[in-house]
Design a protein around this motif. Sequence first.
Motif, mmCIF file in Angstrom:
data_model
loop_
_atom_site.group_PDB
_atom_site.id
_atom_site.type_symbol
_atom_site.label_atom_id
_atom_site.label_comp_id
_atom_site.label_asym_id
_atom_site.label_seq_id
_atom_site.Cartn_x
_atom_site.Cartn_y
_atom_site.Cartn_z
ATOM 1 N N THR A 24 -5.989 -7.500 1.766
ATOM 2 C CA THR A 24 -4.809 -8.046 1.094
ATOM 3 C C THR A 24 -3.769 -6.988 0.705
ATOM 4 O OG1 THR A 24 -5.891 -7.826 -1.050
ATOM 5 C CG2 THR A 24 -6.146 -9.936 0.086
ATOM 6 N N VAL A 25 -4.005 -5.731 1.095
ATOM 7 C CA VAL A 25 -3.156 -4.658 0.565
ATOM 8 C C VAL A 25 -1.687 -4.790 0.964
ATOM 9 C CG1 VAL A 25 -5.019 -2.974 0.412
ATOM 10 C CG2 VAL A 25 -3.642 -3.118 2.510
ATOM 11 N N LEU A 26 -0.842 -4.383 0.028
ATOM 12 C CA LEU A 26 0.603 -4.371 0.245
ATOM 13 C C LEU A 26 1.182 -3.087 -0.335
ATOM 14 C CD1 LEU A 26 2.143 -7.825 -0.751
ATOM 15 C CD2 LEU A 26 2.465 -6.613 1.393
ATOM 16 N N GLU A 80 -0.907 -12.918 -7.349
ATOM 17 C CA GLU A 80 -1.518 -12.530 -6.087
ATOM 18 C C GLU A 80 -0.840 -11.295 -5.497
ATOM 19 O OE1 GLU A 80 -2.373 -14.833 -1.985
ATOM 20 O OE2 GLU A 80 -2.125 -16.105 -3.751
ATOM 21 N N SER A 84 -2.277 -7.475 -4.767
ATOM 22 C CA SER A 84 -2.174 -6.802 -3.471
ATOM 23 C C SER A 84 -1.551 -5.421 -3.613
ATOM 24 C CB SER A 84 -1.333 -7.646 -2.505
ATOM 25 O OG SER A 84 -2.022 -8.830 -2.180
#
Length: 114
Positions: A24-26, A80, A84
């Motif tokens: 889910t990384v951002l 969310e 992330s």
Amino acid sequence: MEDTVAQLTTSRKQLLQQMTDLSTVLPGSLLSRMVRCNKAGCRFCVKGRGKGHGPILILSVSLGNRQVRQIPIPSELKKEVEESLRAFAQMQKVLKRIAQVNLELFRERKRQRP
Ligand SMILES: [Zn+2]
């Protein structure tokens, strides 16, 4: 010392276990900003007096090569998105520490060469 190599290898393993779920990384940040709709007669956007709409949440993501994407985020997705962003920052921190350990490992192995 053989010990130092073993110690470093152990701490590297421990660091790897700290890696979060990468799915889910951002990389980026969440900004809050007023926006103008540019509709004629909008009382929120009157030149000089209106302060625009919002504040709205903008997700700003850097994709490398000086590319930055910005998209508005509805408030129900805020949590969310924040998770992330946090996951990416955390992952980066751990990666840097693993790199430090690897640097030490090479230093130590050089030292141990016959
Ligand atoms: Zn407006």
